[in-house]
Scaffold this motif. Sequence first.
Motif, PDB file in Angstrom:
ATOM      1  N   ILE A   1     -28.791  22.634 -10.161  1.00  0.00           N
ATOM      2  CA  ILE A   1     -29.509  23.107  -8.972  1.00  0.00           C
ATOM      3  C   ILE A   1     -29.871  22.911  -8.072  1.00  0.00           C
ATOM      4  O   ILE A   1     -30.295  24.194  -7.142  1.00  0.00           O
ATOM      5  CB  ILE A   1     -31.131  22.489 -10.061  1.00  0.00           C
ATOM      6  CG1 ILE A   1     -31.142  22.312 -10.946  1.00  0.00           C
ATOM      7  CG2 ILE A   1     -32.756  22.398  -8.768  1.00  0.00           C
ATOM      8  CD1 ILE A   1     -31.450  23.874 -11.852  1.00  0.00           C
ATOM      9  N   ALA A   2     -29.235  23.040  -6.654  1.00  0.00           N
ATOM     10  CA  ALA A   2     -28.677  22.681  -5.753  1.00  0.00           C
ATOM     11  C   ALA A   2     -27.504  23.880  -5.256  1.00  0.00           C
ATOM     12  O   ALA A   2     -27.717  23.936  -4.038  1.00  0.00           O
ATOM     13  CB  ALA A   2     -27.785  21.150  -5.162  1.00  0.00           C
ATOM     14  N   VAL A   3     -26.561  23.683  -5.632  1.00  0.00           N
ATOM     15  CA  VAL A   3     -25.979  24.526  -5.999  1.00  0.00           C
ATOM     16  C   VAL A   3     -26.230  26.288  -6.255  1.00  0.00           C
ATOM     17  O   VAL A   3     -26.668  27.371  -5.152  1.00  0.00           O
ATOM     18  CB  VAL A   3     -24.842  25.126  -6.275  1.00  0.00           C
ATOM     19  CG1 VAL A   3     -23.688  26.211  -6.454  1.00  0.00           C
ATOM     20  CG2 VAL A   3     -23.635  23.493  -6.174  1.00  0.00           C
ATOM     21  N   LEU A   4     -27.451  26.609  -6.836  1.00  0.00           N
ATOM     22  CA  LEU A   4     -28.946  27.656  -7.088  1.00  0.00           C
ATOM     23  C   LEU A   4     -29.237  27.644  -5.910  1.00  0.00           C
ATOM     24  O   LEU A   4     -29.222  28.737  -5.514  1.00  0.00           O
ATOM     25  CB  LEU A   4     -29.159  27.126  -8.499  1.00  0.00           C
ATOM     26  CG  LEU A   4     -30.039  29.156  -9.146  1.00  0.00           C
ATOM     27  CD1 LEU A   4     -29.529  29.980  -9.129  1.00  0.00           C
ATOM     28  CD2 LEU A   4     -30.715  28.215 -10.415  1.00  0.00           C
ATOM     29  N   LEU A   5     -29.549  26.395  -5.783  1.00  0.00           N
ATOM     30  CA  LEU A   5     -30.846  26.694  -4.792  1.00  0.00           C
ATOM     31  C   LEU A   5     -30.677  27.539  -3.436  1.00  0.00           C
ATOM     32  O   LEU A   5     -31.135  28.890  -2.654  1.00  0.00           O
ATOM     33  CB  LEU A   5     -31.806  25.660  -4.335  1.00  0.00           C
ATOM     34  CG  LEU A   5     -32.982  25.351  -5.533  1.00  0.00           C
ATOM     35  CD1 LEU A   5     -33.385  23.665  -5.362  1.00  0.00           C
ATOM     36  CD2 LEU A   5     -33.634  26.285  -5.860  1.00  0.00           C
ATOM     37  N   ARG A   6     -28.948  26.614  -2.694  1.00  0.00           N
ATOM     38  CA  ARG A   6     -28.864  27.116  -1.782  1.00  0.00           C
ATOM     39  C   ARG A   6     -28.096  28.409  -2.294  1.00  0.00           C
ATOM     40  O   ARG A   6     -27.944  29.352  -0.939  1.00  0.00           O
ATOM     41  CB  ARG A   6     -27.459  25.556  -1.110  1.00  0.00           C
ATOM     42  CG  ARG A   6     -27.674  24.720  -1.449  1.00  0.00           C
ATOM     43  CD  ARG A   6     -27.013  23.625  -0.974  1.00  0.00           C
ATOM     44  NE  ARG A   6     -27.993  22.767  -0.622  1.00  0.00           N
ATOM     45  CZ  ARG A   6     -27.205  21.538  -0.285  1.00  0.00           C
ATOM     46  NH1 ARG A   6     -26.738  20.643  -2.033  1.00  0.00           N
ATOM     47  NH2 ARG A   6     -28.185  20.057  -0.466  1.00  0.00           N
ATOM     48  N   LYS A   7     -27.629  29.059  -3.009  1.00  0.00           N
ATOM     49  CA  LYS A   7     -26.836  30.104  -3.108  1.00  0.00           C
ATOM     50  C   LYS A   7     -28.291  30.535  -2.515  1.00  0.00           C
ATOM     51  O   LYS A   7     -28.586  31.940  -1.981  1.00  0.00           O
ATOM     52  CB  LYS A   7     -26.345  30.694  -4.504  1.00  0.00           C
ATOM     53  CG  LYS A   7     -25.767  31.783  -4.764  1.00  0.00           C
ATOM     54  CD  LYS A   7     -25.322  31.870  -6.113  1.00  0.00           C
ATOM     55  CE  LYS A   7     -25.944  32.116  -7.120  1.00  0.00           C
ATOM     56  NZ  LYS A   7     -26.954  33.606  -6.582  1.00  0.00           N
ATOM     57  N   ASN A   8     -28.937  31.044  -3.533  1.00  0.00           N
ATOM     58  CA  ASN A   8     -30.394  31.955  -2.841  1.00  0.00           C
ATOM     59  C   ASN A   8     -30.855  31.696  -1.954  1.00  0.00           C
ATOM     60  O   ASN A   8     -31.623  32.814  -1.124  1.00  0.00           O
ATOM     61  CB  ASN A   8     -31.358  31.675  -4.575  1.00  0.00           C
ATOM     62  CG  ASN A   8     -31.355  31.826  -5.909  1.00  0.00           C
ATOM     63  OD1 ASN A   8     -30.016  32.414  -6.071  1.00  0.00           O
ATOM     64  ND2 ASN A   8     -31.788  31.161  -7.346  1.00  0.00           N
ATOM     65  N   LEU A   9     -31.094  30.898  -1.289  1.00  0.00           N
ATOM     66  CA  LEU A   9     -31.376  30.332   0.201  1.00  0.00           C
ATOM     67  C   LEU A   9     -30.812  31.211   1.167  1.00  0.00           C
ATOM     68  O   LEU A   9     -31.604  32.239   1.984  1.00  0.00           O
ATOM     69  CB  LEU A   9     -31.332  29.610   0.676  1.00  0.00           C
ATOM     70  CG  LEU A   9     -33.155  28.632   0.137  1.00  0.00           C
ATOM     71  CD1 LEU A   9     -32.463  26.534   0.258  1.00  0.00           C
ATOM     72  CD2 LEU A   9     -34.138  28.986   0.893  1.00  0.00           C
TER      73      LEU A   9
END
Length: 178
Positions: A89-97
């Motif tokens: 989830i952290a990787v997904l959120l940071r990628k989207n940001l």
Amino acid sequence: MKPWRYLVHLARFRPGLYLLSGLLASTMFYLFPLLPGLIVRQFLDTLTGDARVHLGAWGLIALLLATSITRSAALFAAVAAETTLNQVIAVLLRKNLFEQILRRAGARALPDSAGEAISRFRNDVQTVMAFLSWTLDPVGQTVVTAIALVVLARINTLVTLTVFLPLVVVLLLVNLAT
């Protein structure tokens, strides 16, 4: 979009991992602590001759040991599943940001300071992933509360109601006050 919809989208990104993490965490932290008490109760019932299941003292000790070993294995699996879920989830959120920052015009890419952006990439993502990983806890708490109430009611219904009803009244009053 409402925050709950974002959380649902995050949970649906890897639903199997989300459910596994929630199931293991709920089982590990809420259900397993009930088991030694039930086994000790059976052990004491065996000593008094009121046992429902006749495993013998050594059988119950072996069951207690097996419960302890299973709890350790479940703890290991729960930590692995929750850590994996949090990292995904952290990787997904940071990628989207980061993608959103790169889509903006160069002069307006960061409306705040670079330190603020770093803080958002670190703290905001950690807050969201921690909240998501604990959303299934109320399910585990409810199941364990129901099991504990049934066990207590089978021992003594009057004492169970005497203890439980004031607790429910206090919880209702606190919720109404907020």
